[in-house]
Design a protein around this motif. Structure first.
Motif, mmCIF file in Angstrom:
data_model
loop_
_atom_site.group_PDB
_atom_site.id
_atom_site.type_symbol
_atom_site.label_atom_id
_atom_site.label_comp_id
_atom_site.label_asym_id
_atom_site.label_seq_id
_atom_site.Cartn_x
_atom_site.Cartn_y
_atom_site.Cartn_z
ATOM 1 N N ALA A 58 0.835 -1.202 0.000
ATOM 2 C CA ALA A 58 0.000 0.000 0.000
ATOM 3 C C ALA A 58 0.870 1.253 0.000
ATOM 4 O O ALA A 58 0.576 2.224 -0.696
ATOM 5 N N ARG A 61 2.052 2.023 -3.323
ATOM 6 C CA ARG A 61 0.929 2.122 -4.268
ATOM 7 C C ARG A 61 0.981 1.065 -5.376
ATOM 8 O O ARG A 61 0.765 1.346 -6.544
ATOM 9 N N GLU A 63 -0.893 -1.781 -6.774
ATOM 10 C CA GLU A 63 -2.197 -2.437 -6.775
ATOM 11 C C GLU A 63 -2.064 -3.960 -6.842
ATOM 12 O O GLU A 63 -2.739 -4.688 -6.109
ATOM 13 N N PRO A 97 -4.971 9.702 0.874
ATOM 14 C CA PRO A 97 -5.178 9.277 -0.523
ATOM 15 C C PRO A 97 -4.585 7.895 -0.827
ATOM 16 O O PRO A 97 -5.202 7.090 -1.542
ATOM 17 N N ASN A 98 -3.427 7.603 -0.278
ATOM 18 C CA ASN A 98 -2.814 6.287 -0.493
ATOM 19 C C ASN A 98 -3.611 5.193 0.210
ATOM 20 O O ASN A 98 -3.783 4.096 -0.325
ATOM 21 N N ALA A 100 -6.841 5.339 0.917
ATOM 22 C CA ALA A 100 -8.092 5.193 0.178
ATOM 23 C C ALA A 100 -7.900 4.337 -1.076
ATOM 24 O O ALA A 100 -8.750 3.501 -1.405
ATOM 25 N N ALA A 101 -6.790 4.537 -1.769
ATOM 26 C CA ALA A 101 -6.504 3.728 -2.963
ATOM 27 C C ALA A 101 -6.371 2.260 -2.582
ATOM 28 O O ALA A 101 -6.969 1.381 -3.227
ATOM 29 N N ALA A 102 -5.601 1.980 -1.532
ATOM 30 C CA ALA A 102 -5.404 0.590 -1.115
ATOM 31 C C ALA A 102 -6.724 -0.049 -0.690
ATOM 32 O O ALA A 102 -6.995 -1.212 -1.013
ATOM 33 N N SER A 104 -9.665 0.690 -1.801
ATOM 34 C CA SER A 104 -10.449 0.402 -3.010
ATOM 35 C C SER A 104 -9.954 -0.869 -3.697
ATOM 36 O O SER A 104 -10.750 -1.642 -4.221
ATOM 37 N N TRP A 105 -8.641 -1.094 -3.680
ATOM 38 C CA TRP A 105 -8.097 -2.308 -4.294
ATOM 39 C C TRP A 105 -8.487 -3.544 -3.491
ATOM 40 O O TRP A 105 -8.765 -4.600 -4.065
#
Length: 112
Positions: A58, A61, A63, A97-98, A100-102, A104-105
């Protein structure tokens, strides 16, 4: 060691990783051995090891690595709550933000 010729294990490994391992067999063997040896060096159990690697994935970043280590953590007995907490704990370190991205993945993985 990760056996890149094993069809069942290849289903869980990223295609690109498997491709590199097949093209450069010795390199693939060393990568598989490295992961195994490092895990055997100390007292950290497999579930905790996967959660640590998930957090690192994560942080950079990645994915694919987030998917891989979340899946492996679950296979090692981690609950969805443990998976999500291991990411939420990173908020003050890697930023929302990082995180949140993780999340979502991981949602992609767990919702399928």
């Amino acid at each position: 060691m990760i056996n890149l010729s094993n069809e069942k294990s290849n289903q869980k490994l990223p295609k690109h990783y498997v491709s590199i391992g097949k093209r450069y067999e010795k390199y693939g063997d060393v990568l598989g051995d490295l992961g195994r040896v490092v895990k055997e060096l100390g007292p950290i159990d497999d579930k905790t090891s996967q959660l640590i690697q998930l957090a690192a994935a994560a942080a950079i970043r990645s994915e694919g690595a987030v998917h891989s280590h979340a899946r492996r953590a679950i296979d090692s007995g981690a609950s969805p709550d443990e998976i999500y907490q291991s990411i939420l704990l990173l908020t003050s370190t890697i930023g929302f933000p990082n995180v949140a991205a993780a999340i979502s993945w991981i949602d992609d993985l767990l919702e399928n």
